[in-house]
Design an enzyme around this catalytic site. Structure first.
Site, PDB file in Angstrom:
ATOM      1  N   HIS A 254       0.962  -1.120  -0.067  1.00  0.00           N
ATOM      2  CA  HIS A 254       0.014  -0.036  -0.055  1.00  0.00           C
ATOM      3  C   HIS A 254       0.909   1.071   0.037  1.00  0.00           C
ATOM      4  CE1 HIS A 254       0.302  -0.170   4.531  1.00  0.00           C
ATOM      5  NE2 HIS A 254       0.380   1.173   4.316  1.00  0.00           N
TER       6      HIS A 254
ATOM      7  N   ASP B 158       0.143  -7.555   1.343  1.00  0.00           N
ATOM      8  CA  ASP B 158       0.805  -6.101   1.798  1.00  0.00           C
ATOM      9  C   ASP B 158       2.074  -5.909   1.589  1.00  0.00           C
ATOM     10  OD1 ASP B 158       0.248  -3.387   1.967  1.00  0.00           O
ATOM     11  OD2 ASP B 158       0.035  -3.559   4.178  1.00  0.00           O
TER      12      ASP B 158
ATOM     13  N   SER C 290       4.423   2.616   7.909  1.00  0.00           N
ATOM     14  CA  SER C 290       4.197   1.607   7.314  1.00  0.00           C
ATOM     15  C   SER C 290       5.397   1.237   6.356  1.00  0.00           C
ATOM     16  CB  SER C 290       3.077   1.865   6.373  1.00  0.00           C
ATOM     17  OG  SER C 290       1.683   1.807   6.963  1.00  0.00           O
TER      18      SER C 290
END
Length: 225
Positions: free
Chosen positions: A18, A48, A131
């Protein structure tokens, strides 16, 4: 992200899908503050996980990988990332513990599309921008990739990370150009117990053409129990 392996030609950076999937060009800023253009090797929404490649001469160091399987709940964990801003707060380190293993967390891709991820849980502070960064044990070994948290007014300290073994498995598939294959049913459905039918099971609303369900003979209006 972090460099998890290198060979004579390339260094490979692990991060979240992402983080990179909406970009057209990608750059990495290394710990020596050198900014280098990198190439997307591969990524996968459902795991992911994404891998970027860069000329091996640009690699400052390679992260040492640990084992998420050897973790115990209560073990100390550290995150490294760039919360909020990629430059102003780069290399931010936070500390917490491993709060849980093998957590099943539902992730929404769209209004009608969600899936479940098997992740590590930690209470180490995770912010927007973290992230793709590493979750490390007390030895500095990477045990996971931080990728999400539960964020609302009633929750505190619930962050999650992809186990490093899972991430590396997908990463090597990207590098080796192997296909990602998953089972897929191909139906839209309702909980039949919530309809006028009042039966335990699911009501098939629609069936995608040429899907596994269509080939098996499942039709619109069927009830699967």
């Amino acid at each position: 992200g972090f460099v998890f392996k290198k060979d004579d030609k390339y260094g490979y950076i692990l991060t979240n899908s992402h983080v990179v999937e909406t970009g057209t060009e990608h750059y990495a800023i290394f710990t020596n503050n050198e900014k280098v253009k990198v190439e997307l090797v591969g990524n996968d929404t459902y795991s992911d996980v994404a891998v970027l490649s860069v000329n091996s001469k640009n690699i400052v160091s390679v992260a040492e990988l640990g084992s998420s399987e050897n973790l115990r709940v209560g073990d100390t964990a550290f995150t490294v990332g760039a919360p909020l801003d990629a430059t102003a707060y780069s290399w931010t380190v936070t500390r917490g513990i491993i709060s849980g293993k093998n957590r099943k967390v539902e992730v929404s891709v769209s209004v009608n599309n969600s899936f479940v991820m098997n992740v590590l849980q930690t209470d180490a502070p995770i912010n927007s921008g973290n992230s793709g960064g590493p979750l490390c044990n007390v030895n500095g070994e990477v045990i996971g990739i931080t990728n999400m948290k539960i964020s609302n007014t009633t929750v505190e300290g619930m962050g999650f990370a992809i186990p490093i073994e899972v991430a590396v498995e997908y990463a090597n598939k990207f590098i080796n150009k192997e296909a990602i294959v998953r089972p897929y049913l191909g139906i839209s459905m309702y909980d039949a117990s919530n309809t006028i039918l009042k039966v335990d099971g699911v009501y098939v609303v629609s069936v995608e053409e040429n899907s596994s369900a269509a080939k098996a003979g499942i039709k619109e209006g069927d009830i699967i129990t």
